[in-house]
Write a protein that holds these residues in place. Structure first.
Motif, PDB file in Angstrom:
ATOM      1  N   ALA A  20      24.199 -14.464  16.900  1.00 51.93           N
ATOM      2  CA  ALA A  20      24.962 -15.359  16.021  1.00 51.93           C
ATOM      3  C   ALA A  20      25.287 -16.670  16.738  1.00 51.93           C
ATOM      4  O   ALA A  20      25.133 -17.757  16.169  1.00 51.93           O
ATOM      5  CB  ALA A  20      26.232 -14.666  15.546  1.00 51.93           C
ATOM      6  N   ASP A  21      25.724 -16.569  17.985  1.00 49.91           N
ATOM      7  CA  ASP A  21      26.063 -17.775  18.739  1.00 49.91           C
ATOM      8  C   ASP A  21      24.828 -18.598  19.087  1.00 49.91           C
ATOM      9  O   ASP A  21      24.894 -19.827  19.159  1.00 49.91           O
ATOM     10  CB  ASP A  21      26.847 -17.415  20.007  1.00 49.91           C
ATOM     11  CG  ASP A  21      28.301 -17.111  19.714  1.00 49.91           C
ATOM     12  OD1 ASP A  21      28.779 -17.399  18.594  1.00 49.91           O
ATOM     13  OD2 ASP A  21      28.979 -16.578  20.611  1.00 49.91           O
ATOM     14  N   LYS A  24      24.174 -20.927  16.330  1.00 49.32           N
ATOM     15  CA  LYS A  24      25.122 -22.052  16.370  1.00 49.32           C
ATOM     16  C   LYS A  24      24.740 -23.049  17.467  1.00 49.32           C
ATOM     17  O   LYS A  24      24.793 -24.263  17.266  1.00 49.32           O
ATOM     18  CB  LYS A  24      26.543 -21.550  16.612  1.00 49.32           C
ATOM     19  CG  LYS A  24      27.103 -20.734  15.493  1.00 49.32           C
ATOM     20  CD  LYS A  24      28.461 -20.170  15.872  1.00 49.32           C
ATOM     21  CE  LYS A  24      28.913 -19.134  14.865  1.00 49.32           C
ATOM     22  NZ  LYS A  24      30.123 -18.428  15.299  1.00 49.32           N
ATOM     23  N   ALA A  25      24.369 -22.541  18.634  1.00 50.09           N
ATOM     24  CA  ALA A  25      24.043 -23.399  19.773  1.00 50.09           C
ATOM     25  C   ALA A  25      22.755 -24.188  19.551  1.00 50.09           C
ATOM     26  O   ALA A  25      22.559 -25.234  20.173  1.00 50.09           O
ATOM     27  CB  ALA A  25      23.929 -22.558  21.045  1.00 50.09           C
ATOM     28  N   SER A  26      21.913 -23.721  18.670  1.00 52.19           N
ATOM     29  CA  SER A  26      20.617 -24.365  18.441  1.00 52.19           C
ATOM     30  C   SER A  26      20.741 -25.822  18.000  1.00 52.19           C
ATOM     31  O   SER A  26      19.849 -26.627  18.264  1.00 52.19           O
ATOM     32  CB  SER A  26      19.807 -23.572  17.421  1.00 52.19           C
ATOM     33  OG  SER A  26      19.398 -22.347  17.993  1.00 52.19           O
ATOM     34  N   GLN A  27      21.832 -26.161  17.359  1.00 50.52           N
ATOM     35  CA  GLN A  27      22.017 -27.554  16.931  1.00 50.52           C
ATOM     36  C   GLN A  27      22.061 -28.506  18.125  1.00 50.52           C
ATOM     37  O   GLN A  27      21.667 -29.665  18.010  1.00 50.52           O
ATOM     38  CB  GLN A  27      23.289 -27.692  16.105  1.00 50.52           C
ATOM     39  CG  GLN A  27      24.562 -27.454  16.916  1.00 50.52           C
ATOM     40  CD  GLN A  27      25.820 -27.568  16.094  1.00 50.52           C
ATOM     41  OE1 GLN A  27      25.981 -28.542  15.378  1.00 50.52           O
ATOM     42  NE2 GLN A  27      26.682 -26.570  16.191  1.00 50.52           N
ATOM     43  N   TYR A  28      22.528 -28.026  19.255  1.00 49.20           N
ATOM     44  CA  TYR A  28      22.663 -28.901  20.423  1.00 49.20           C
ATOM     45  C   TYR A  28      21.327 -29.186  21.088  1.00 49.20           C
ATOM     46  O   TYR A  28      21.027 -30.321  21.428  1.00 49.20           O
ATOM     47  CB  TYR A  28      23.662 -28.309  21.418  1.00 49.20           C
ATOM     48  CG  TYR A  28      25.031 -28.216  20.822  1.00 49.20           C
ATOM     49  CD1 TYR A  28      25.793 -29.365  20.611  1.00 49.20           C
ATOM     50  CD2 TYR A  28      25.555 -27.003  20.408  1.00 49.20           C
ATOM     51  CE1 TYR A  28      27.048 -29.302  20.021  1.00 49.20           C
ATOM     52  CE2 TYR A  28      26.815 -26.927  19.820  1.00 49.20           C
ATOM     53  CZ  TYR A  28      27.553 -28.075  19.628  1.00 49.20           C
ATOM     54  OH  TYR A  28      28.780 -28.005  19.033  1.00 49.20           O
ATOM     55  N   GLU A  74      27.662 -28.133  25.825  1.00 53.04           N
ATOM     56  CA  GLU A  74      28.035 -27.304  24.672  1.00 53.04           C
ATOM     57  C   GLU A  74      27.182 -26.035  24.620  1.00 53.04           C
ATOM     58  O   GLU A  74      27.688 -24.936  24.406  1.00 53.04           O
ATOM     59  CB  GLU A  74      27.895 -28.104  23.373  1.00 53.04           C
ATOM     60  CG  GLU A  74      28.859 -29.249  23.259  1.00 53.04           C
ATOM     61  CD  GLU A  74      30.311 -28.800  23.205  1.00 53.04           C
ATOM     62  OE1 GLU A  74      30.603 -27.703  22.710  1.00 53.04           O
ATOM     63  OE2 GLU A  74      31.178 -29.572  23.676  1.00 53.04           O
ATOM     64  N   TRP A  75      25.869 -26.192  24.788  1.00 47.29           N
ATOM     65  CA  TRP A  75      24.929 -25.061  24.823  1.00 47.29           C
ATOM     66  C   TRP A  75      25.375 -24.050  25.882  1.00 47.29           C
ATOM     67  O   TRP A  75      25.471 -22.861  25.631  1.00 47.29           O
ATOM     68  CB  TRP A  75      23.542 -25.617  25.119  1.00 47.29           C
ATOM     69  CG  TRP A  75      22.451 -24.646  25.438  1.00 47.29           C
ATOM     70  CD1 TRP A  75      22.150 -24.120  26.659  1.00 47.29           C
ATOM     71  CD2 TRP A  75      21.483 -24.107  24.531  1.00 47.29           C
ATOM     72  NE1 TRP A  75      21.051 -23.302  26.567  1.00 47.29           N
ATOM     73  CE2 TRP A  75      20.622 -23.272  25.273  1.00 47.29           C
ATOM     74  CE3 TRP A  75      21.256 -24.266  23.165  1.00 47.29           C
ATOM     75  CZ2 TRP A  75      19.557 -22.596  24.687  1.00 47.29           C
ATOM     76  CZ3 TRP A  75      20.189 -23.587  22.590  1.00 47.29           C
ATOM     77  CH2 TRP A  75      19.361 -22.759  23.343  1.00 47.29           C
ATOM     78  N   ILE A  78      28.576 -22.112  25.046  1.00 47.06           N
ATOM     79  CA  ILE A  78      28.385 -21.110  23.990  1.00 47.06           C
ATOM     80  C   ILE A  78      27.597 -19.908  24.489  1.00 47.06           C
ATOM     81  O   ILE A  78      27.907 -18.766  24.134  1.00 47.06           O
ATOM     82  CB  ILE A  78      27.686 -21.741  22.767  1.00 47.06           C
ATOM     83  CG1 ILE A  78      28.592 -22.796  22.133  1.00 47.06           C
ATOM     84  CG2 ILE A  78      27.303 -20.682  21.743  1.00 47.06           C
ATOM     85  CD1 ILE A  78      27.911 -23.650  21.074  1.00 47.06           C
TER      86      ILE A  78
END
Length: 100
Positions: A20-21, A24-28, A74-75, A78
């Motif tokens: 799941a995280d 979310k981290a993929s955007q960075y 950020e990556w 997370i």
């Protein structure tokens, strides 16, 4: 094009939350210049083993552009606490390809 490859060994009790995280981290990572795409594969034989594959225009797009960016921080915040041991990251360039 350069292929970044890393085997990720995730603490077994955290695998579901890691997935799941990771989404979310993929955007960075995808916000970095020179990024072309990535995917996460889950191993069928080893429960907590994943393979991360990232396509970059150049090696420096990853090693300098991403790793020295705010997006990398950020990556890292997370995802890095999930790994045991910490992954070894390697880079490859294509010498032959055959697709159907």
């Amino acid at each position: 094009m350069i292929l970044e490859a890393a085997f990720l060994f995730v603490k077994p009790e955290l695998a579901h939350q890691f997935e799941a995280d990771f989404a979310k981290a993929s955007q960075y990572i995808s916000s970095i210049e020179g990024y072309l795409g990535h995917r996460l594969e889950k191993c069928l034989e080893v429960e907590n083993k994943y393979l991360l594959l990232v396509d970059w225009n150049t090696l420096e797009d990853h090693t300098v552009g991403f790793r020295t960016s705010e997006a990398y921080l950020e990556w890292k915040n997370i995802l890095h606490h999930y790994y045991e041991p910490f992954p070894i990251v390697e880079h490859f360039e294509n010498v032959f390809e055959n697709k159907k």
